[in-house]
Scaffold this motif. Structure first.
Motif, PDB file in Angstrom:
ATOM      1  N   SER A 476       0.860  -1.182   0.000  1.00  0.00           N
ATOM      2  CA  SER A 476       0.000   0.000   0.000  1.00  0.00           C
ATOM      3  C   SER A 476       0.892   1.226   0.000  1.00  0.00           C
ATOM      4  O   SER A 476       1.835   1.320   0.800  1.00  0.00           O
ATOM      5  N   THR A 484      -4.428  -4.386   7.993  1.00  0.00           N
ATOM      6  CA  THR A 484      -5.489  -3.504   7.509  1.00  0.00           C
ATOM      7  C   THR A 484      -6.827  -4.224   7.599  1.00  0.00           C
ATOM      8  O   THR A 484      -6.976  -5.336   7.078  1.00  0.00           O
ATOM      9  N   LEU A 486     -10.310  -4.074   6.252  1.00  0.00           N
ATOM     10  CA  LEU A 486     -11.008  -3.468   5.120  1.00  0.00           C
ATOM     11  C   LEU A 486     -12.515  -3.574   5.299  1.00  0.00           C
ATOM     12  O   LEU A 486     -13.029  -4.636   5.642  1.00  0.00           O
ATOM     13  N   ARG A 490     -16.598   0.048   0.264  1.00  0.00           N
ATOM     14  CA  ARG A 490     -15.522   1.032   0.206  1.00  0.00           C
ATOM     15  C   ARG A 490     -15.934   2.388   0.770  1.00  0.00           C
ATOM     16  O   ARG A 490     -15.093   3.263   0.977  1.00  0.00           O
ATOM     17  N   GLY A 494     -12.669   1.820   7.569  1.00  0.00           N
ATOM     18  CA  GLY A 494     -11.701   0.753   7.794  1.00  0.00           C
ATOM     19  C   GLY A 494     -10.604   1.223   8.721  1.00  0.00           C
ATOM     20  O   GLY A 494     -10.537   2.401   9.092  1.00  0.00           O
ATOM     21  N   LEU A 528      -4.592   3.092  -0.154  1.00  0.00           N
ATOM     22  CA  LEU A 528      -5.937   2.509  -0.064  1.00  0.00           C
ATOM     23  C   LEU A 528      -6.972   3.429  -0.701  1.00  0.00           C
ATOM     24  O   LEU A 528      -7.935   2.964  -1.325  1.00  0.00           O
ATOM     25  N   TYR A 533     -11.138   3.282  -1.359  1.00  0.00           N
ATOM     26  CA  TYR A 533     -11.613   3.328   0.025  1.00  0.00           C
ATOM     27  C   TYR A 533     -11.671   4.788   0.484  1.00  0.00           C
ATOM     28  O   TYR A 533     -10.706   5.530   0.331  1.00  0.00           O
ATOM     29  N   ILE A 536     -10.485   5.601   5.890  1.00  0.00           N
ATOM     30  CA  ILE A 536      -9.520   4.729   6.567  1.00  0.00           C
ATOM     31  C   ILE A 536      -8.843   5.500   7.697  1.00  0.00           C
ATOM     32  O   ILE A 536      -8.311   6.601   7.479  1.00  0.00           O
TER      33      ILE A 536
END
Length: 555
Positions: A476, A484, A486, A490, A494, A528, A533, A536
């Motif tokens: 990443s 991570t 997830l 999305r 996360g 990410l 995503y 995060i």
């Protein structure tokens, strides 16, 4: 080369089929010096085989098998030989009385009595017995299950045998305390104590047909009582004695001594494994004598002879009974868990040991270590205060250490999994204080035996997140992030974690912040985001043994 006697508990089978036998027949002379005696030793230390040996030596029905003892040590004892095959012997084992209700236990005991009657067909039509006695024998033979009838069954059979043979009777009861343990665990303890108290009282106390009584078990329960009973399980038994792991008499009769181990290794050309056998299966102390676990030694010898695998393992752990240790670990208070940690790390603890236990008392923290000692999970290193019966205790060998660590690991893994959802939710909600407190609580419940390296902490967090979609060491940004979590969508939130292990506790905060900086510098979150995503959160977590600090990547 003789076969190894794996699981052989019948003395006749042992000798007839020419298994390797460690001569314990001098035990017969010890028994001749007693009237009613209880021998307490851990499970799998040869109690049942020794009781079977006593049966074949004393039983009047086994005269034709007197040659079983040819060449054994007891044959050099002329006085003992005057007692050989001279008595009717009732031999029963209670080791299979493991049912979950009192009613089922009575049925099991009834079957035991049926088997005893089957062993003495000469009683069925004996002209030495009254018609009333013959009818009672028939009742027992058909499986009488009334509690009052079963309570007096051993006494009645002994009296019939004395009338038939004109000789008093020896009663041997193997594993007397198995039904007590199962009664305690299944909630019918008082009923079982009252029942066995009456069985033992009529058979071993108020029984003029008794020549000698011999019992075996794991615990010395000389004062087993209930509120209703108000007195001992063995109250009033004349000349009743207990021979425990502290007594010098009979200290070499259960388990293998060093000289016996040396002969065994020589016989199978396995002397090169002497140090391994000692490290794993030695360490017990009976009356000041160093003793090996015979079951585990034989199992390991079998592996050496019949397998390409030469590594030792905890054979004793697979023979049942370790559930009680799991229960102690699960229900332990912080002090006891810390003491288990000390033991698992190979160190000693100092504790008072109680001579007499009841199963009702074994959950009391002051009695836990007495129970563990008598059942083989600890050994005495030294006596600190004889008057107060305080001793230094430790785990006897690698095999038992493996039991502790395995059970601790199982319990710890359960704690990790059970706290996972709360921990993840705290991270998602940016509740750093709550997440830190929970993770520290879980870490506190680990044991020092674990390797506190990054691999351990990485596995710990993966375990806490096992119910989620988690990737580990995935590329990443400009590198690979540690862990991570997830989101399924999305668009949902996360969590990304970077881990550090400190060499000093005072460096925790600094390392947690460095981990956050790494997340930023290596553009883990941006990587990410490029994958779609949208939300995060990054955290740096620093660990030092049983402590941690969590820091958040600032928006």
């Amino acid at each position: 080369m003789k076969r190894l006697p794996i699981g052989v508990e019948n003395f006749k089978t042992m000798i007839d089929k020419d298994f390797y036998y460690v001569d314990k027949t001098s035990f017969i002379q010890d028994v001749l010096n007693e009237e009613v005696i209880l021998y307490t030793r851990p499970r799998r230390f040869g109690k049942t085989l020794n009781m079977s040996m006593l049966y074949y030596f004393f039983s009047i029905k086994e005269k034709e098998h007197a040659d079983l003892f040819h060449g054994l040590s007891i044959m050099s004892n002329p006085k003992a030989l005057t007692y050989q095959n001279r008595y009717p012997v009732i031999f029963l084992t209670l080791k299979d009385m493991k049912n979950n209700t009192f009613e089922k236990q009575l049925k099991m005991f009834s079957k035991i009595i049926v088997n005893i009657i089957e062993a003495f067909p000469e009683l069925w039509n004996s002209d030495k017995l009254s018609s009333a006695s013959l009818k009672t024998i028939e009742m027992y033979h058909e499986g009488a299950q009334e509690e009052i009838d079963l309570q007096v069954s051993l006494q009645f059979i002994a009296q019939c045998l004395m009338q038939h043979y004109g000789k008093k009777v020896i009663i041997i009861i193997d594993e007397y305390d198995v039904p007590l343990q199962n009664a305690y665990l299944n909630g019918y303890y008082d009923d079982m104590v009252n029942f066995l108290r009456n069985v033992f009282s009529t058979a071993l106390k108020t029984n003029d047909a008794l020549e000698k009584g011999v019992l075996t078990g794991c615990l010395r329960i000389a004062k087993e009582s209930t509120p209703q009973a108000g007195f001992s399980l063995f109250t009033g038994l004349n000349n009743f004695k207990v021979n425990s792991i502290f007594d010098e008499v009979s200290r070499q009769r259960f388990g293998f001594t060093q000289s016996e181990i040396d002969l065994l290794l020589q016989a199978y050309h396995a002397e090169e494994y002497k140090a391994v056998v000692k490290e794993w299966y030695d360490g017990y102390e009976f009356g000041g004598c160093d003793v090996y676990n015979p079951w585990s030694v034989l199992m390991y010898m079998d592996r050496l002879l019949n397998s390409s695998r030469k590594m030792p393992e905890s054979f004793w752990a697979n023979t049942s009974g370790n559930d009680i240790i799991y229960r102690y670990v699960k229900e332990a208070n912080p002090l006891m868990r810390e003491e288990f940690d000390v033991l698992a790390s190979g160190d000693m603890i100092e504790k008072p040991i109680k001579d007499d236990l009841t199963y009702r008392e074994m959950d009391q923290i002051n009695n836990v270590y007495s129970f563990l000692l008598y059942t083989g999970y600890l050994k005495v290193v030294s006596c600190v205060n004889e008057e107060e019966k305080r001793y230094r205790l430790m785990i006897p060998n690698k095999e038992i250490k493996r039991v502790y660590v395995s059970i601790f690991r199982e319990w710890f893994d359960e704690q990790v999994k059970n706290n996972g959802a709360t921990f993840v939710e705290a991270l998602k909600q940016k509740d750093i204080s709550g997440a830190t407190e929970l993770l520290n609580t879980v870490l506190f419940q680990s044991i020092s035996y674990f390797d506190y390296d990054e691999k351990f902490y990485h596995g710990l967090l993966l375990g806490m997140m096992s119910e989620y979609q988690v990737v580990s060491n995935q590329e990443s940004g400009l590198g690979r992030s540690d862990i991570t979590l997830l989101p399924i969508s999305r668009l949902s939130r996360g969590v990304l974690l970077e881990l550090k292990v400190a060499k000093r506790e005072e460096d925790l905060q600094k390392l947690a912040e460095q981990a956050c900086k790494q997340i930023i510098d290596m553009k883990y979150i941006e990587g990410l985001e490029r994958k779609g995503y949208k939300d995060i959160i990054g955290y740096g977590i620093a660990f030092y043994k049983k402590s941690c600090v969590i820091a958040a990547v600032l928006d």
